[in-house]
Design a protein around this motif. Structure first.
Motif, PDB file in Angstrom:
ATOM      1  N   GLU A 102      -6.359   0.907  -9.004  1.00  0.00           N
ATOM      2  CA  GLU A 102      -7.021   2.444  -8.651  1.00  0.00           C
ATOM      3  C   GLU A 102      -4.970   3.735  -8.656  1.00  0.00           C
ATOM      4  OE1 GLU A 102      -9.013   3.028  -5.366  1.00  0.00           O
ATOM      5  OE2 GLU A 102     -10.357   0.967  -6.422  1.00  0.00           O
ATOM      6  N   VAL A 120      -3.770  -5.007  -2.216  1.00  0.00           N
ATOM      7  CA  VAL A 120      -2.637  -4.660  -2.715  1.00  0.00           C
ATOM      8  C   VAL A 120      -1.617  -6.166  -3.420  1.00  0.00           C
ATOM      9  CG1 VAL A 120      -0.921  -3.553  -1.883  1.00  0.00           C
ATOM     10  CG2 VAL A 120      -2.256  -2.997  -1.008  1.00  0.00           C
ATOM     11  N   ASN A 139      -3.515   7.127  -7.365  1.00  0.00           N
ATOM     12  CA  ASN A 139      -3.257   7.386  -6.821  1.00  0.00           C
ATOM     13  C   ASN A 139      -2.440   8.376  -6.340  1.00  0.00           C
ATOM     14  OD1 ASN A 139      -2.398   4.545  -6.011  1.00  0.00           O
ATOM     15  ND2 ASN A 139      -0.569   4.121  -5.337  1.00  0.00           N
ATOM     16  N   GLU A 154     -11.183  -6.190  -4.390  1.00  0.00           N
ATOM     17  CA  GLU A 154     -10.295  -4.796  -3.981  1.00  0.00           C
ATOM     18  C   GLU A 154      -8.661  -5.618  -3.305  1.00  0.00           C
ATOM     19  OE1 GLU A 154     -10.576  -0.986  -2.317  1.00  0.00           O
ATOM     20  OE2 GLU A 154     -13.404  -1.595  -3.997  1.00  0.00           O
ATOM     21  N   LYS A 164      -2.391  -0.895  -5.802  1.00  0.00           N
ATOM     22  CA  LYS A 164      -3.962  -0.818  -4.925  1.00  0.00           C
ATOM     23  C   LYS A 164      -5.029  -1.122  -6.526  1.00  0.00           C
ATOM     24  CE  LYS A 164      -7.164  -0.067  -1.859  1.00  0.00           C
ATOM     25  NZ  LYS A 164      -8.433   1.264  -0.900  1.00  0.00           N
TER      26      LYS A 164
END
Length: 65
Positions: free
Chosen positions: A63, A32, A65, A30, A14
């Motif tokens: 981002e 993936v 995780n 934003e 991400k």
């Protein structure tokens, strides 16, 4: 991890990218990662990726995780 090193980026991660049309404003999108488009191991403006939804831009943040 700031998105400038290819080794930090994994398919499915991400990320926040800046689209070509948003480079002047710096608006982030934003998504993936679907594909990594930059071949070099480092890029000063961020590694270029294609998100799973087809949008293309340079990574500005990853981002955790």
């Amino acid at each position: 991890m700031n998105g400038k090193n290819r080794a930090d980026i994994k398919i499915g991660a991400k990320v926040k990218i800046v689209l070509k049309k948003d480079q002047r404003t710096g608006k982030l999108t934003e998504g993936v990662v679907g594909r990594i488009l930059t071949n070099s191991s480092h890029h000063p403006h961020g590694i270029k990726v294609m998100l799973q939804d087809g949008q293309v831009g340079r990574i500005q943040g990853i981002e955790e995780n």
